[in-house]
Enzyme design. Structure first.
Site, PDB file in Angstrom:
ATOM      1  N   ASP A  38      63.241   2.442  64.073  1.00  0.00           N
ATOM      2  CA  ASP A  38      64.480   2.036  63.369  1.00  0.00           C
ATOM      3  C   ASP A  38      64.586   0.526  63.148  1.00  0.00           C
ATOM      4  OD1 ASP A  38      65.223   1.542  66.066  1.00  0.00           O
ATOM      5  OD2 ASP A  38      67.195   2.499  65.893  1.00  0.00           O
ATOM      6  N   GLY A 127      73.485   7.808  80.819  1.00  0.00           N
ATOM      7  CA  GLY A 127      72.158   7.206  81.019  1.00  0.00           C
ATOM      8  C   GLY A 127      71.011   8.151  80.711  1.00  0.00           C
ATOM      9  N   LEU A 130      70.955  10.051  75.428  1.00  0.00           N
ATOM     10  CA  LEU A 130      71.527  10.883  74.360  1.00  0.00           C
ATOM     11  C   LEU A 130      72.662  10.132  73.660  1.00  0.00           C
ATOM     12  CD1 LEU A 130      71.509  14.368  76.178  1.00  0.00           C
ATOM     13  CD2 LEU A 130      69.803  13.431  74.610  1.00  0.00           C
ATOM     14  N   SER A 131      72.638   8.823  73.769  1.00  0.00           N
ATOM     15  CA  SER A 131      73.535   7.937  73.007  1.00  0.00           C
ATOM     16  C   SER A 131      74.998   8.000  73.406  1.00  0.00           C
ATOM     17  CB  SER A 131      73.415   8.204  71.503  1.00  0.00           C
ATOM     18  OG  SER A 131      72.181   7.790  71.064  1.00  0.00           O
ATOM     19  N   GLU A 165      76.917  -3.827  69.756  1.00  0.00           N
ATOM     20  CA  GLU A 165      75.937  -3.657  70.839  1.00  0.00           C
ATOM     21  C   GLU A 165      74.959  -4.835  70.867  1.00  0.00           C
ATOM     22  OE1 GLU A 165      75.057   0.172  71.917  1.00  0.00           O
ATOM     23  OE2 GLU A 165      73.350  -0.386  73.167  1.00  0.00           O
ATOM     24  N   ASP A 177      71.098   5.334  66.465  1.00  0.00           N
ATOM     25  CA  ASP A 177      72.053   6.098  67.279  1.00  0.00           C
ATOM     26  C   ASP A 177      73.443   6.079  66.656  1.00  0.00           C
ATOM     27  OD1 ASP A 177      69.855   6.124  68.855  1.00  0.00           O
ATOM     28  OD2 ASP A 177      70.678   4.851  70.434  1.00  0.00           O
ATOM     29  N   TYR A 227      63.396  -2.999  76.451  1.00  0.00           N
ATOM     30  CA  TYR A 227      63.687  -2.679  75.050  1.00  0.00           C
ATOM     31  C   TYR A 227      63.606  -3.950  74.204  1.00  0.00           C
ATOM     32  CZ  TYR A 227      65.972  -0.631  70.992  1.00  0.00           C
ATOM     33  OH  TYR A 227      66.239  -0.191  69.721  1.00  0.00           O
TER      34      TYR A 227
HETATM   35  C1  GLA Z   1      67.513   3.502  71.516  1.00  0.00           C
HETATM   36  C2  GLA Z   1      68.101   2.561  70.479  1.00  0.00           C
HETATM   37  C3  GLA Z   1      67.732   3.000  69.063  1.00  0.00           C
HETATM   38  C4  GLA Z   1      66.226   3.260  68.917  1.00  0.00           C
HETATM   39  C5  GLA Z   1      65.694   4.108  70.077  1.00  0.00           C
HETATM   40  C6  GLA Z   1      64.198   4.216  70.076  1.00  0.00           C
HETATM   41  O1  GLA Z   1      68.088   4.766  71.425  1.00  0.00           O
HETATM   42  O2  GLA Z   1      69.498   2.469  70.595  1.00  0.00           O
HETATM   43  O3  GLA Z   1      68.164   2.042  68.135  1.00  0.00           O
HETATM   44  O4  GLA Z   1      65.513   2.056  68.803  1.00  0.00           O
HETATM   45  O5  GLA Z   1      66.100   3.608  71.341  1.00  0.00           O
HETATM   46  O6  GLA Z   1      63.756   4.912  68.964  1.00  0.00           O
END
Ligand code: GLA
Length: 391
Positions: A38, A127, A130-131, A165, A177, A227
């Site tokens: 993304d 955690g 799953l956003s 974020e 997400d 990340y």
């Molecule tokens: C997390 C981030 C997303 C994406 C994924 C990996 O969920 O929030 O933006 O980068 O990791 O695909």
């Protein structure tokens, strides 16, 4: 929790005085394929879930926003005129960051944001990748802009939530997400190109198969710094490739053929591996959505497996627990595709399993995963539902 029960809980906490409280919902998401593409301008293929976060919200007139949750004891408040990140505010930093972005978007009209009482309630495992944070962000954006009488469209909500974020919380996440939880559609996954935000809904019709989400139940420690590190590695790879291909703006612009031609210009082995993942993963998303349209579930599953192996060997974001789940899932007869989903470093795996094999899948994977890691996994049968809405 039902709407009535949520309203009752809200009234017990904040009293009955004032305007009618309104209730909003935003789901979590699972990404079927397309990981770490993304923020590289590539494609992703997420779907929104039936688990999610609810908010009951009612306007105030004194310029104060009160945030409470049924899930956490911590409560916090902020004055609309002085929104600052505070470590001790923990989860409340997400809604505060979104409020700051709403105010900036409103510009001269920001006076419509006069304060609110807002109660959150969620059932997305915390955690688990799953956003749950994107869900709170988009939900806050929808609820507070609606209360202020200046609703923001859902794509704009996704964008401002991502900015919150990035800027307020300090995680350089991409748009996947927030877009998925805002724009999700029942029984469909979203094929999204992340730089242009061109998207289309693809029906997820897996006749005879079930999508099973398996939670490692490993907390995602240090995930945020790793990340950001991955993102920086991708950016340095892009800068090198741009010297040979000045026309490219993101790694998503590089075809697999061009990558083969120029990959040796990246001499740092780690950076080369990261970029290799991104470009091959982007190609896989295109093939996978095509396979789904043709009902070629076997090919879809095969691409999921390739995705996991690339995330394990090239992007290096899986870790022991996700790899054990992957290996054990692959061994189950009837599991035709399986991979980690989300940012990795713990969190969840997603698998496509023949309906008649689902019970055996859960039993065998649980047994061997526990033997090998000492952790007990959890399983959720994926139910693809609509994105953010008022209820
Ligand atoms: C997390 C981030 C997303 C994406 C994924 C990996 O969920 O929030 O933006 O980068 O990791 O695909």
């Amino acid at each position: 929790m039902e709407k009535q029960a949520l309203l009752q809980e809200f009234h017990e906490r904040f009293g009955r005085e004032g305007a009618q409280a309104r209730v909003f919902f935003t789901p979590g998401r699972v990404n079927l394929i397309g990981e770490y593409t993304d923020f590289n301008g590539g494609h992703v293929f997420p779907a929104s879930l039936s688990v999610g976060t609810w908010a009951v919200a009612r306007p105030r007139r004194d310029g104060i926003y009160h945030f409470q949750s049924t899930n956490f004891d911590l409560t916090a408040q902020t004055e609309v005129s002085s929104i600052v990140y505070k470590k001790e505010d923990d989860w409340v930093n997400y809604p505060k960051g979104v409020l700051a972005e709403l105010l900036e978007l409103a510009g001269d009209e920001a006076a419509v944001y006069t304060g609110a009482d807002i109660l959150f309630h969620g059932n997305i495992p915390n955690g688990a990748g799953l956003s749950s944070s994107a869900s709170i962000e988009v939900l806050t954006g929808m609820a507070l802009s609606e209360l202020a009488g200046c609703p923001v469209d859902k794509i704009e909500l996704a964008k401002l939530s991502q900015r919150a974020e990035n800027k307020f919380v300090g995680v350089n996440c991409g748009i996947m997400d927030q877009f998925a939880v805002a724009m999700g559609k029942a029984q469909h996954a979203i094929m999204l190109k992340c730089d242009t935000l061109d998207y289309r809904y693809v029906p997820v019709e897996l006749d005879g198969y079930t999508i099973v989400i398996t939670n490692t139940n490993k907390r995602r420690g240090l995930a945020d710094s790793k990340y950001n590190e991955r993102r920086a590695e991708c950016e340095s790879g892009l800068a090198i490739l741009q010297q040979s291909m000045p026309g490219i703006e993101t790694l998503g612009d590089v075809t697999y053929e061009n990558w083969q031609m120029y990959k040796d210009t990246i001499t740092d082995e780690t950076v080369q591996k990261r970029v290799n993942h991104v470009i091959s993963e982007n190609t896989r998303v295109l093939k996978a959505t095509d396979a789904l349209k043709k009902q070629d579930i076997a090919l879809f599953g095969e691409l999921m497996k390739q995705s996991h192996e690339s995330l394990r060997d090239l992007f290096e974001v899986t870790g022991k627990e996700l790899d054990v789940l992957y290996e054990e899932a692959c061994k189950v007869d009837g599991c035709i595709g399986t991979r980690m989903t989300g940012a990795g470093f713990g969190g969840c795996n997603v698998s496509v399993v023949k309906n008649e094999a689902v019970a055996r899948f859960q039993e065998e994977v649980a047994k061997h995963y526990e033997e090998r890691t000492g952790l007990v996994p959890e399983f959720y049968l994926c139910d693809i539902s609509d994105g953010a809405k008022e209820i």
